[in-house]
Design an enzyme around this catalytic site. Structure first.
Site, PDB file in Angstrom:
ATOM      1  N   HIS A  67       0.972  -1.165   0.111  1.00 41.38           N
ATOM      2  CA  HIS A  67      -0.157  -0.042  -0.006  1.00 41.38           C
ATOM      3  C   HIS A  67       0.890   1.176   0.104  1.00 41.38           C
ATOM      4  CE1 HIS A  67      -3.266  -2.644   0.845  1.00 41.38           C
ATOM      5  NE2 HIS A  67      -2.890  -2.921   2.193  1.00 41.38           N
ATOM      6  N   HIS A  96       5.774   6.337   7.537  1.00 36.87           N
ATOM      7  CA  HIS A  96       5.435   6.031   6.094  1.00 36.87           C
ATOM      8  C   HIS A  96       4.690   7.017   5.347  1.00 36.87           C
ATOM      9  CE1 HIS A  96       1.331   5.647   8.102  1.00 36.87           C
ATOM     10  NE2 HIS A  96       1.063   6.059   6.991  1.00 36.87           N
ATOM     11  N   HIS A  98       2.480   8.789   1.816  1.00 35.50           N
ATOM     12  CA  HIS A  98       1.360   8.811   0.783  1.00 35.50           C
ATOM     13  C   HIS A  98       1.705   9.812  -0.162  1.00 35.50           C
ATOM     14  CE1 HIS A  98      -1.458   6.604   3.836  1.00 35.50           C
ATOM     15  NE2 HIS A  98      -0.578   7.383   4.577  1.00 35.50           N
ATOM     16  N   GLU A 108      -2.854  13.371   2.239  1.00 38.82           N
ATOM     17  CA  GLU A 108      -4.174  12.931   2.719  1.00 38.82           C
ATOM     18  C   GLU A 108      -4.768  14.078   3.255  1.00 38.82           C
ATOM     19  OE1 GLU A 108      -3.359   9.063   5.015  1.00 38.82           O
ATOM     20  OE2 GLU A 108      -4.333   8.463   2.971  1.00 38.82           O
ATOM     21  N   HIS A 121       3.881  10.270   7.744  1.00 35.97           N
ATOM     22  CA  HIS A 121       3.308   9.958   9.057  1.00 35.97           C
ATOM     23  C   HIS A 121       4.154   9.263   9.981  1.00 35.97           C
ATOM     24  CE1 HIS A 121      -0.994  10.082   6.761  1.00 35.97           C
ATOM     25  NE2 HIS A 121      -0.488  11.045   7.234  1.00 35.97           N
ATOM     26  N   THR A 209      -6.145   6.348   8.416  1.00 32.15           N
ATOM     27  CA  THR A 209      -6.651   6.505   6.933  1.00 32.15           C
ATOM     28  C   THR A 209      -6.669   5.525   6.149  1.00 32.15           C
ATOM     29  OG1 THR A 209      -4.388   7.093   6.346  1.00 32.15           O
ATOM     30  CG2 THR A 209      -5.669   9.064   7.263  1.00 32.15           C
ATOM     31  N   THR A 210      -6.487   4.175   6.685  1.00 29.91           N
ATOM     32  CA  THR A 210      -6.780   2.914   5.660  1.00 29.91           C
ATOM     33  C   THR A 210      -7.506   2.043   6.530  1.00 29.91           C
ATOM     34  OG1 THR A 210      -4.537   1.910   6.676  1.00 29.91           O
ATOM     35  CG2 THR A 210      -4.251   3.302   4.744  1.00 29.91           C
TER      36      THR A 210
END
Ligand code: B30
Ligand code: ZN
Length: 267
Positions: A67, A96, A98, A108, A121, A209-210
């Protein structure tokens, strides 16, 4: 990493229906942050940070979990924060990112409706009350995440500079791949990851957020973006999801503001 969700066919617009227990909740993340109404300053306490010294042998590991890419480190390296120096209730478990397919999207959270090219994050769990991140992730006051926006710039990002050797490793391209980097003895997570202005930030109660979107996260998102070069962003965009397509746009767009996830209540 699977579990039947992705950023494509089973992407964010289907998560509320696929994982209704939490993803359809009313304290979901991310959200659009507004400098007009919710910039935190004196009302909300800054965290006090602490990191143990880096002994020889401390290693960082980057991995592709299908992901995103996630950074982990040797357990003897302790990265903590709390409301005071004596009360270091949160322990960092992973960092991690995004990111987008273009420089105009990828974050995000948004700031006054603006998206950034990427968002990092740094994920902490409440180590005062829970034994590890898995135990804490579904619990009240379980997690605290520090979010940082990345803005494309002519200058390299210093943290990614440190990770570049590992990031360039072809084994990272596919899900399950991992690559190690030895830590510089003078590496400090907070000074390398956070923006120089740490006085302006947003704080609110939200969620992962996942999926499954547990509503267990106390969010802090910094107002000031940090630089990342186009070249470094390309290193992220060359990674692959489990279906071999390009790992890009692995972000959940902002969710509605409700009484429960509205920034501004002192905490
Ligand atoms: S975030 O910071 O809100 N994006 C997790 C932690 C932080 C965020 C999101 C999720 C987390 O710990 N999730 C559980 C771990 N994995 C499980 C897995 O099998 O790997 C879920 C995941 O990635 O996030 Cu696929
Ligand atoms: Zn995240």
């Amino acid at each position: 990493a699977a579990g039947g969700w992705d950023y494509g066919k089973n992407g964010p617009n289907r998560w509320a229906e696929l994982f209704p227990e939490f993803c359809a909740g009313d304290k979901q993340s991310p959200i659009d942050l507004s400098t007009q109404t919710a910039l935190q300053s004196s009302l909300i306490r800054k965290y006090v940070f602490h990191q143990s010294s880096i002994a020889a042998g401390v290693k960082f590991t980057l991995k592709n979990d299908g992901h995103k890419i996630e950074l982990n480190w040797s357990p003897e390296l302790s990265i903590t924060m709390g409301q005071t120096a004596a009360d270091q209730m949160y322990t960092a478990a992973q960092l991690h990112w995004h990111w987008g397919s273009s420089d105009q999207q990828g974050s995000e959270h948004t700031l006054d409706k603006k998206s950034y090219a990427a968002e990092g994050h740094l994920v902490f769990y409440n180590s005062k009350d829970y034994a590890n991140i898995s135990m804490a992730a579904s619990r009240p006051n379980g997690l605290a995440v520090l979010g940082v926006f990345y803005e494309v710039s002519a200058t390299d990002n210093p943290l990614f500079k440190d990770l570049e050797k590992a990031l360039a490793n072809d084994t990272l391209i596919n899900m399950g791949g991992a690559a190690e980097v030895a830590a510089r003895t003078d590496f400090n997570m907070f000074s390398t990851f956070l923006p120089s202005n740490q006085d302006e930030f947003f704080r609110y109660d939200g969620s992962l957020t996942t999926p499954v979107c547990y509503e267990s996260v106390l969010w802090t998102v910094y107002r000031q973006a940090v630089p990342i070069s186009a070249r470094q962003l390309q290193m992220l965009r060359r990674l692959h999801y489990s279906d071999n397509s390009s790992m890009v746009n692995n972000f959940r767009p902002p969710l509605p503001l409700n009484p429960g996830n509205r920034p501004g209540t002192p905490r």
